[in-house]
Design an enzyme around this catalytic site. Structure first.
Site, PDB file in Angstrom:
ATOM      1  N   GLU A 194     -10.822   3.937   6.143  1.00 23.50           N
ATOM      2  CA  GLU A 194      -9.751   4.851   6.586  1.00 23.50           C
ATOM      3  C   GLU A 194     -10.430   5.962   7.397  1.00 23.50           C
ATOM      4  O   GLU A 194     -10.169   6.125   8.582  1.00 23.50           O
ATOM      5  CB  GLU A 194      -9.005   5.417   5.370  1.00 23.50           C
ATOM      6  CG  GLU A 194      -7.896   6.412   5.716  1.00 23.50           C
ATOM      7  CD  GLU A 194      -7.219   7.019   4.478  1.00 23.50           C
ATOM      8  OE1 GLU A 194      -7.775   6.903   3.364  1.00 23.50           O
ATOM      9  OE2 GLU A 194      -6.138   7.628   4.639  1.00 23.50           O
ATOM     10  N   HIS A 226       1.309   4.783  -2.620  1.00 25.63           N
ATOM     11  CA  HIS A 226       0.936   5.534  -3.824  1.00 25.63           C
ATOM     12  C   HIS A 226       2.212   6.160  -4.378  1.00 25.63           C
ATOM     13  O   HIS A 226       2.845   6.967  -3.676  1.00 25.63           O
ATOM     14  CB  HIS A 226      -0.071   6.629  -3.479  1.00 25.63           C
ATOM     15  CG  HIS A 226      -1.301   6.123  -2.785  1.00 25.63           C
ATOM     16  ND1 HIS A 226      -2.504   5.930  -3.430  1.00 25.63           N
ATOM     17  CD2 HIS A 226      -1.509   5.744  -1.497  1.00 25.63           C
ATOM     18  CE1 HIS A 226      -3.399   5.466  -2.568  1.00 25.63           C
ATOM     19  NE2 HIS A 226      -2.812   5.348  -1.392  1.00 25.63           N
ATOM     20  N   HIS A 264      -9.405   1.053  -1.017  1.00 24.77           N
ATOM     21  CA  HIS A 264      -9.343   1.781   0.253  1.00 24.77           C
ATOM     22  C   HIS A 264     -10.730   1.714   0.881  1.00 24.77           C
ATOM     23  O   HIS A 264     -11.738   1.981   0.205  1.00 24.77           O
ATOM     24  CB  HIS A 264      -8.992   3.251   0.023  1.00 24.77           C
ATOM     25  CG  HIS A 264      -7.542   3.511  -0.252  1.00 24.77           C
ATOM     26  ND1 HIS A 264      -6.874   2.926  -1.285  1.00 24.77           N
ATOM     27  CD2 HIS A 264      -6.642   4.301   0.388  1.00 24.77           C
ATOM     28  CE1 HIS A 264      -5.606   3.349  -1.266  1.00 24.77           C
ATOM     29  NE2 HIS A 264      -5.440   4.186  -0.271  1.00 24.77           N
ATOM     30  N   HIS A 320       0.865  -1.195   0.000  1.00 24.64           N
ATOM     31  CA  HIS A 320       0.000   0.000   0.000  1.00 24.64           C
ATOM     32  C   HIS A 320       0.890   1.229   0.000  1.00 24.64           C
ATOM     33  O   HIS A 320       1.300   1.717   1.042  1.00 24.64           O
ATOM     34  CB  HIS A 320      -0.917  -0.050   1.223  1.00 24.64           C
ATOM     35  CG  HIS A 320      -1.877   1.104   1.335  1.00 24.64           C
ATOM     36  ND1 HIS A 320      -2.950   1.090   2.206  1.00 24.64           N
ATOM     37  CD2 HIS A 320      -1.942   2.309   0.700  1.00 24.64           C
ATOM     38  CE1 HIS A 320      -3.617   2.219   2.095  1.00 24.64           C
ATOM     39  NE2 HIS A 320      -3.022   2.995   1.196  1.00 24.64           N
ATOM     40  N   ASP A 336       1.894   4.130   2.655  1.00 28.24           N
ATOM     41  CA  ASP A 336       0.865   4.982   2.034  1.00 28.24           C
ATOM     42  C   ASP A 336       1.483   6.084   1.163  1.00 28.24           C
ATOM     43  O   ASP A 336       1.560   5.921  -0.056  1.00 28.24           O
ATOM     44  CB  ASP A 336      -0.061   5.577   3.113  1.00 28.24           C
ATOM     45  CG  ASP A 336      -1.460   5.860   2.610  1.00 28.24           C
ATOM     46  OD1 ASP A 336      -1.747   5.542   1.450  1.00 28.24           O
ATOM     47  OD2 ASP A 336      -2.274   6.396   3.388  1.00 28.24           O
ATOM     48  N   ASP A 337       1.905   7.191   1.769  1.00 27.75           N
ATOM     49  CA  ASP A 337       2.477   8.327   1.026  1.00 27.75           C
ATOM     50  C   ASP A 337       3.730   8.799   1.774  1.00 27.75           C
ATOM     51  O   ASP A 337       3.702   9.821   2.486  1.00 27.75           O
ATOM     52  CB  ASP A 337       1.445   9.459   0.930  1.00 27.75           C
ATOM     53  CG  ASP A 337       0.189   9.012   0.207  1.00 27.75           C
ATOM     54  OD1 ASP A 337       0.232   8.901  -1.032  1.00 27.75           O
ATOM     55  OD2 ASP A 337      -0.814   8.731   0.885  1.00 27.75           O
TER      56      ASP A 337
HETATM   57  N1  ADE Z   1      -4.405   8.721  -2.189  1.00 21.65           N
HETATM   58  C1  ADE Z   1      -3.174   8.850  -1.709  1.00 21.65           C
HETATM   59  N2  ADE Z   1      -3.145   8.586  -0.403  1.00 21.65           N
HETATM   60  C2  ADE Z   1      -4.418   8.265  -0.043  1.00 21.65           C
HETATM   61  C3  ADE Z   1      -5.032   7.873   1.167  1.00 21.65           C
HETATM   62  N3  ADE Z   1      -4.365   7.767   2.314  1.00 21.65           N
HETATM   63  N4  ADE Z   1      -6.363   7.636   1.154  1.00 21.65           N
HETATM   64  C4  ADE Z   1      -7.065   7.746   0.022  1.00 21.65           C
HETATM   65  N5  ADE Z   1      -6.519   8.100  -1.142  1.00 21.65           N
HETATM   66  C5  ADE Z   1      -5.203   8.341  -1.183  1.00 21.65           C
HETATM   67 ZN    ZN Z   2      -3.581   4.837   0.445  1.00 23.84          ZN
END
Ligand code: ADE
Ligand code: ZN
Length: 355
Positions: free
Chosen positions: A217, A36, A214, A34, A295-296
């Site tokens: 969250e 992006h 997703h 997971h 995630d990011d």
């Molecule tokens: N796109 C990038 N990060 C995300 C996240 N945490 N939740 C939903 N979409 C995303």
């Molecule tokens: Zn994500």
């Protein structure tokens, strides 16, 4: 610009330190499921690409940009994340982004990365599949050659756009279906339930693609059930709010649906107030297939190794629990059984050698 009230640096590691050696956690063979790719755009590369492509940024410096990374919820992050992605213009830009991430992932013991990308963020700016897919594919092949890291691409649909737009994007990608392993669903969750994307996920299944989404969250447990029922999701990305519904927890455990959890993301987007409050360990102890991911990473203060280390510290995880999280990540990949077994053997050998 106002001082950040809630920046990654304001969440310093908990004072209690895990008894597990940090080097052991980082070197543990693992998968990242997971992440992006647009969320791995570090401020330094973002500025370099803006200069290379002659794009004006609303920030004076890298520090100025970093100070904007102060999020109150998912949407406050997404606004900045989509703005950042606008510097990605050429095949080389996408290749540089992917190379940088795979180098970092390899350094964190990642044997297999299943990487999300958001095609609509690029096609709506006039950047076509031919541009970003060529960049991704080149960088993935070079990284595999250099380090052995295995990568699969997962094409995510933006849920703030319509189901019809997702279907159009799926058809636009037809020449590239053999370069992706699956489809996903991301972006603004609350108010955008999964059912609107049933058609595109059915098309993806017919095309032999794997499906993730997703859910839970920020959105309610019903969105998790919806992702399973309407989309046929095989993994749930996040799934934090599954804990609110005991019947759903039983279902996820019985069906062995992996949750790709992202603790530092949840902290930075105020899904949890404190890492020590994260429900990851409670879910693991109830038999759910929990995994740890970044995630990011460029926005949330850490790559996958940092997520393992900070979570182990905050939740005082045992060595066996950390090894189980890594094992879960490897058994939850969409790679073939021979590859999976090879990585699991590496994990077992690593654990035995470091006993
Ligand atoms: N796109 C990038 N990060 C995300 C996240 N945490 N939740 C939903 N979409 C995303
Ligand atoms: Zn994500």
């Amino acid at each position: 610009m106002a001082a950040p009230s809630h920046s990654p640096s304001s969440h310093s590691p908990a004072s209690s330190s895990s008894s597990i050696d940090e080097g052991f956690i980082r070197a543990l063979p693992k998968a990242e499921l997971h992440m992006h790719i647009e969320g791995s755009l570090e401020p330094e590369l973002l500025f370099a690409l803006a200069q290379r492509n002659d794009i004006a940024l609303p920030y004076d410096s890298i520090e100025d940009l970093r100070s904007a990374y102060s999020f109150t919820d998912l949407q406050s992050f997404l606004d900045i994340y989509y703005q950042g992605a606008s510097v990605l213009q050429t095949e080389d830009d996408f290749a540089d982004l992917m190379s940088a991430y795979l180098t970092r992932a390899h350094a964190d013991g990642v044997r297999r990365a299943e990487v999300f990308f958001d095609p609509q963020t690029h096609t709506e700016r006039g950047i076509g599949f031919d541009v970003f897919m060529a960049g991704f594919s080149r960088a993935i092949a070079e990284a595999e050659e250099a380090t052995g890291i295995s990568t699969g691409l997962i094409m995510c649909f933006l849920r703030h756009l319509s189901g019809e737009e997702a279907v159009a994007t799926f058809h636009e990608a037809a020449d590239y279906h053999d370069q992706i392993i699956g489809v996903g669903l991301d972006s603004s969750e609350v108010g955008n339930p999964p059912e609107a994307f049933a058609e595109v996920f059915a098309l993806a299944k017919q095309a032999g693609l794997r499906r993730v989404a997703h859910a839970g969250e920020e959105g309610p447990p019903e969105y998790i059930s919806g992702a399973l029922d309407a989309l046929g999701a095989e993994r749930i990305d996040h799934g934090v709010r599954s804990e609110e519904d005991p019947a759903l927890l039983s279902r996820l455990a019985a069906a062995k649906i992996p949750l790709t959890m992202c603790p530092l993301s949840n902290l930075e987007l105020c899904v949890v107030d404190d890492l020590a409050d994260h429900n990851l360990l409670r879910l693991l102890e109830q038999g759910l297939v929990v995994t740890i991911n970044s995630d990011d990473p460029a926005y949330f203060g850490g790559y996958v190794g940092d997520n393992y280390v900070r979570t182990a510290e905050a939740l005082q995880l045992t060595t066996d629990q950390v090894v189980l999280l890594a094992r879960n990540s490897l058994t939850s990949t969409f790679a073939g059984p021979a590859d999976q077994q090879r990585w699991l053997d590496e994990l077992d050998e690593f654990v035995a050698a470091n006993d």
